[in-house]
Motif scaffolding. Structure first.
Motif, PDB file in Angstrom:
ATOM      1  N   LEU A 176      54.435 -64.761 -96.157  1.00 18.43           N
ATOM      2  CA  LEU A 176      55.705 -65.073 -96.790  1.00 18.43           C
ATOM      3  C   LEU A 176      55.692 -66.520 -97.243  1.00 18.43           C
ATOM      4  CD1 LEU A 176      57.802 -62.918 -94.427  1.00 18.43           C
ATOM      5  CD2 LEU A 176      57.534 -62.599 -96.858  1.00 18.43           C
ATOM      6  N   PRO A 177      56.703 -66.888 -98.022  1.00 24.71           N
ATOM      7  CA  PRO A 177      56.636 -68.218 -98.610  1.00 24.71           C
ATOM      8  C   PRO A 177      56.669 -69.308 -97.566  1.00 24.71           C
ATOM      9  CG  PRO A 177      58.750 -67.204 -99.019  1.00 24.71           C
ATOM     10  CD  PRO A 177      57.891 -66.162 -98.399  1.00 24.71           C
ATOM     11  N   ASP A 236      58.252 -69.911 -92.850  1.00 24.24           N
ATOM     12  CA  ASP A 236      58.447 -69.712 -94.284  1.00 24.24           C
ATOM     13  C   ASP A 236      59.475 -70.658 -94.871  1.00 24.24           C
ATOM     14  OD1 ASP A 236      56.685 -67.583 -94.048  1.00 24.24           O
ATOM     15  OD2 ASP A 236      58.296 -66.224 -93.485  1.00 24.24           O
ATOM     16  N   ARG A 292      53.162 -74.554-103.328  1.00 23.33           N
ATOM     17  CA  ARG A 292      53.015 -73.116-103.207  1.00 23.33           C
ATOM     18  C   ARG A 292      53.720 -72.422-104.367  1.00 23.33           C
ATOM     19  NH1 ARG A 292      56.847 -69.811-102.627  1.00 23.33           N
ATOM     20  NH2 ARG A 292      58.877 -70.705-102.221  1.00 23.33           N
ATOM     21  N   SER A 293      53.270 -71.218-104.668  1.00 24.85           N
ATOM     22  CA  SER A 293      53.961 -70.345-105.623  1.00 24.85           C
ATOM     23  C   SER A 293      53.920 -68.940-105.046  1.00 24.85           C
ATOM     24  CB  SER A 293      53.255 -70.349-106.987  1.00 24.85           C
ATOM     25  OG  SER A 293      53.517 -71.558-107.660  1.00 24.85           O
ATOM     26  N   GLY A 294      54.966 -68.195-105.310  1.00 26.35           N
ATOM     27  CA  GLY A 294      55.005 -66.803-104.861  1.00 26.35           C
ATOM     28  C   GLY A 294      55.382 -66.669-103.412  1.00 26.35           C
ATOM     29  N   GLY A 295      55.128 -65.478-102.874  1.00 26.60           N
ATOM     30  CA  GLY A 295      55.406 -65.228-101.467  1.00 26.60           C
ATOM     31  C   GLY A 295      56.873 -65.030-101.162  1.00 26.60           C
ATOM     32  N   TRP A 296      57.624 -64.484-102.091  1.00 23.91           N
ATOM     33  CA  TRP A 296      59.064 -64.324-101.871  1.00 23.91           C
ATOM     34  C   TRP A 296      59.415 -62.999-101.209  1.00 23.91           C
ATOM     35  CZ3 TRP A 296      61.668 -68.714-102.420  1.00 23.91           C
ATOM     36  CH2 TRP A 296      61.161 -69.694-103.281  1.00 23.91           C
ATOM     37  N   GLY A 297      58.425 -62.325-100.661  1.00 22.30           N
ATOM     38  CA  GLY A 297      58.724 -61.121 -99.891  1.00 22.30           C
ATOM     39  C   GLY A 297      58.888 -59.889-100.758  1.00 22.30           C
ATOM     40  N   HIS A 298      59.001 -58.743-100.082  1.00 22.62           N
ATOM     41  CA  HIS A 298      58.933 -57.469-100.793  1.00 22.62           C
ATOM     42  C   HIS A 298      60.124 -57.212-101.704  1.00 22.62           C
ATOM     43  CE1 HIS A 298      61.285 -56.635 -97.163  1.00 22.62           C
ATOM     44  NE2 HIS A 298      61.798 -55.609 -97.809  1.00 22.62           N
ATOM     45  N   PHE A 320      61.986 -59.404-103.661  1.00 23.54           N
ATOM     46  CA  PHE A 320      62.093 -60.150-104.917  1.00 23.54           C
ATOM     47  C   PHE A 320      60.798 -60.828-105.323  1.00 23.54           C
ATOM     48  CE2 PHE A 320      66.402 -60.187-103.054  1.00 23.54           C
ATOM     49  CZ  PHE A 320      67.057 -59.518-104.073  1.00 23.54           C
ATOM     50  N   GLY A 321      59.708 -60.537-104.640  1.00 21.03           N
ATOM     51  CA  GLY A 321      58.478 -61.243-104.983  1.00 21.03           C
ATOM     52  C   GLY A 321      57.253 -60.429-104.620  1.00 21.03           C
ATOM     53  N   GLU A 351      54.487 -60.109-106.097  1.00 13.63           N
ATOM     54  CA  GLU A 351      53.849 -59.408-107.207  1.00 13.63           C
ATOM     55  C   GLU A 351      52.321 -59.407-107.026  1.00 13.63           C
ATOM     56  OE1 GLU A 351      56.150 -61.796-107.563  1.00 13.63           O
ATOM     57  OE2 GLU A 351      57.696 -61.105-108.965  1.00 13.63           O
ATOM     58  N   LEU A 392      49.931 -66.524-110.406  1.00 15.39           N
ATOM     59  CA  LEU A 392      50.195 -67.312-109.191  1.00 15.39           C
ATOM     60  C   LEU A 392      49.227 -68.485-109.096  1.00 15.39           C
ATOM     61  CD1 LEU A 392      50.749 -64.796-106.240  1.00 15.39           C
ATOM     62  CD2 LEU A 392      52.363 -66.489-107.097  1.00 15.39           C
ATOM     63  N   ARG A 425      64.447 -62.292-109.217  1.00 17.26           N
ATOM     64  CA  ARG A 425      62.995 -62.388-109.374  1.00 17.26           C
ATOM     65  C   ARG A 425      62.648 -63.472-110.414  1.00 17.26           C
ATOM     66  NH1 ARG A 425      58.723 -58.774-107.999  1.00 17.26           N
ATOM     67  NH2 ARG A 425      60.036 -57.091-107.237  1.00 17.26           N
ATOM     68  N   ASP A 470      58.740 -71.240-109.037  1.00 18.00           N
ATOM     69  CA  ASP A 470      57.296 -71.255-108.763  1.00 18.00           C
ATOM     70  C   ASP A 470      56.486 -71.871-109.882  1.00 18.00           C
ATOM     71  OD1 ASP A 470      57.347 -69.973-106.382  1.00 18.00           O
ATOM     72  OD2 ASP A 470      56.850 -68.005-107.161  1.00 18.00           O
ATOM     73  N   ARG A 474      56.044 -69.965-112.577  1.00 21.94           N
ATOM     74  CA  ARG A 474      55.465 -68.798-113.243  1.00 21.94           C
ATOM     75  C   ARG A 474      56.254 -68.442-114.498  1.00 21.94           C
ATOM     76  NH1 ARG A 474      55.232 -64.187-109.047  1.00 21.94           N
ATOM     77  NH2 ARG A 474      56.828 -65.349-107.930  1.00 21.94           N
ATOM     78  N   TYR A 481      66.789 -62.050 -97.255  1.00 21.58           N
ATOM     79  CA  TYR A 481      66.235 -61.367 -96.087  1.00 21.58           C
ATOM     80  C   TYR A 481      67.135 -61.520 -94.859  1.00 21.58           C
ATOM     81  CZ  TYR A 481      62.419 -60.820 -99.212  1.00 21.58           C
ATOM     82  OH  TYR A 481      61.673 -60.476-100.312  1.00 21.58           O
TER      83      TYR A 481
END
Lengths: 376, 376
Positions: free
Chosen positions: A6-7, A139, A206-212, A214-215, A217, A306, B229, B236, B238, B265
């Motif tokens: 996770l982020p 996170d 960091r980039s990404g890692g926003w969880g299932h 909203f992120g 990808e 990413l 998103r 990020d 992106r 979350y």
């Protein structure tokens, strides 16, 4: 590293993401500048009657704590493991705070007892210069504070004397361990997806890692979700049916879409089970399925994005840097890895792409023995 | 209709999706063929001492039951409302089985008492020919069986005599009520999204409505999710930041991305709150934001795809048919409605596009008074 990553937030993006505190929980201090490294004593220096011994010093306790297991090791200054401890989950988000703290204390105690048995020491006869706690579940800044508290409690419970504590997101530890002072990017695509960059000057991004929700990808969960979505679209007539539908049903042992729907909103649904479908998507792709190929190509594009975003953030795009690929998707899904590597080679010719063979704990040991050069 | 509309499954797609049972819970029977409609008695026929009265008959009890409120009405044969009852949630998925059954019984009792007070009747002095229960939360064959049981229990508790029960997904009731025996398509885009088609021969089809995890493309939740998103992708690096980010933060009253993540979350997260962000996306679009425009255009495409898929399934694409647009997104989001209507007009010139002005209960009354022609 199959758990969801996770982020990681530092209080402000672009700052160091790890917290270093003295044993008293005091202010941050840069390691390596306090002169304590010269106090190291190797076990052979311990001689004479116990009461006359000077206090033995070991350089490192390294902990790799995740959602299913926790490893702790005490090493010498070359990184050689002198003693080990092993336990269950210490990701507080997975295990709960109390259980995480208990697990950490138990695993620390195990490692310490192993060291003491081996060298004939008591718990008060030695101290450890640095404890690196590379933990999943850190996170946000809030997590950071909370987990630092858990770690401090666990250390106190164990009775081990540790001079400096470093508590940080496990992925960050891995990146520092693998790249040290060179610029580096760590891309993880397991159940989740996230990228970290280190500019080689002590700054992390960091980039990404926003969880299932909203992120994530390009992650295993994302691939599995796209597969279920495609199967349902096929059933609706919004997409032409392909072999993917049969393979997903077979894997889940369902006979009809109602079972699929009931599973998706029922008590047995889990992010991990969705993530496991990513393997089915690769199988279907190998069989020539165009829908699966499209999903995997999109995943590779998202993962490349990413890497690009975090490389730009860190300002290391023009230099050579190491790109580490970790996690189940990148290690097992050949199609995605191949696509991604091609994209990176086209755009970032100077990147050195690595799929580390070391175990996570080995990279964390390297991180723990690294003193950094915080010039950023 | 702001509640999430979830998929409706009949035991086999393409079959009638409503269950009709006699009071004893017996086999399906086609209404209108049993001669009972001629036994109707209007209130003015009730005269003479009670013991000599023939049993009064009212044609319809119609119930519109959702995730937040439930309406019940008793009507005459022209659909004029003679008595009303009103209560909270009767979607068992939202309220739980016990609570849904209690609500239904209470609302039925209210309507019956209002009728009795008005006409000087006792509960045993009359019967109702048909009860139409148009309920949210009937998404699978399993739901159908369970909800039929709840309805039967509620009717028994209320002590009202009802000859024929029709228990069906509320969206299906609405479609039948609005189109009767003509071919028709109902597209709903509220928190969720789903399309139903009726071929005019008693056969019903659906596409979409697979819920927030794997479906509901083009719905309010889907639009809100795409917005969150995009905001995270902007953070990020992106995606280029746009005004959407500021507007989403302002709406949620957050100062930073960590708060957004903790919300996503945390315990306060809800599908409805995400869905509410769809209004923000339209605001941003009006301000010229390209990311928001892209999201809304994609939503319109997805909704059009739902209409196309279900129209093809029902085999009514070559004929003229009514297309009903319902739900908050289609009623309030001008951009999406405009885009969608254009697409439909291009491809399906013979479709008559309607945004019904009647309240749901009025369409359900029409459905209840309609006897169908089950020639399919």
């Amino acid at each position: 590293m199959s758990r969801p990553f996770l982020p990681f937030f530092s209080p402000e993006d672009g700052q160091s993401g790890s917290a270093r505190t003295g044993k008293d929980g005091g202010a941050l201090h840069a390691p390596g500048n306090d002169g304590k490294r010269n106090q190291e004593m190797m076990p052979e220096q311990l001689s004479g009657p116990a009461e006359k011994r000077s206090l033995a010093v070991f350089p490192l306790l390294a902990v790799d704590g995740g959602g299913t297991k926790t490893d702790a090791v005490i090493t010498d200054k070359t990184g050689k493991i002198l003693a080990k401890g092993k336990g269950g989950a210490s990701n507080y988000q997975a295990a709960g705070e109390e259980s995480a703290a208990e697990t950490l204390a138990r695993v620390l105690g195990q490692a310490a007892s192993a060291l003491e048995d081996r060298l004939g020491l008591g718990r008060k006869d030695y101290r450890i210069q640095r404890g690196v706690f590379a933990l999943a579940g850190i996170d946000t800044a809030k997590d950071q504070t909370l987990v630092e508290g858990l770690v401090r409690r666990a250390v106190q419970t164990s009775g081990i004397q540790i001079e400096e504590l470093i508590v940080e997101n496990d992925a960050l530890s891995t990146l520092i361990g693998a790249t040290k002072q060179s610029p580096g990017v760590l891309l993880i695509a397991g159940t989740g997806s996230i990228a970290f960059a280190h500019d080689g000057k002590g700054n992390f991004y960091r980039s990404g890692g926003w969880g299932h929700r909203f992120g994530d990808e390009g992650s295993g969960y994302w691939i599995g979700k796209e597969a279920v979505r495609a199967v349902l679209r096929m059933h609706d007539g919004r997409e032409k049916p392909t072999v993917l539908s049969d393979l997903v049903f077979k894997h889940l042992r369902f006979d009809n879409h109602e079972q699929l729907y009931n599973w998706a909103y029922g008590p047995h649904y889990s992010v991990d089970e969705v993530s496991a479908l990513s393997v089915i998507v690769e199988q279907a792709c190998t069989l020539g399925d165009p829908v699966s190929r499209r999903i995997l190509e999109k995943a590779a594009s998202e993962l490349f994005l990413l890497v690009e975003a975090v490389t730009e953030k860190a300002g290391i795009g023009e230099k050579s840097f190491k790109l580490l690929l970790l996690g189940g998707v990148l290690q097992n899904n050949e199609r995605i890895r191949h696509e991604l590597v091609q994209k990176v080679r086209e755009k970032r010719r100077d990147a050195e792409i690595l799929i580390p063979r070391q175990k996570p704990i080995e990279l964390i040991i390297q991180r723990g023995l690294y003193d950094g050069e915080e010039t950023g």
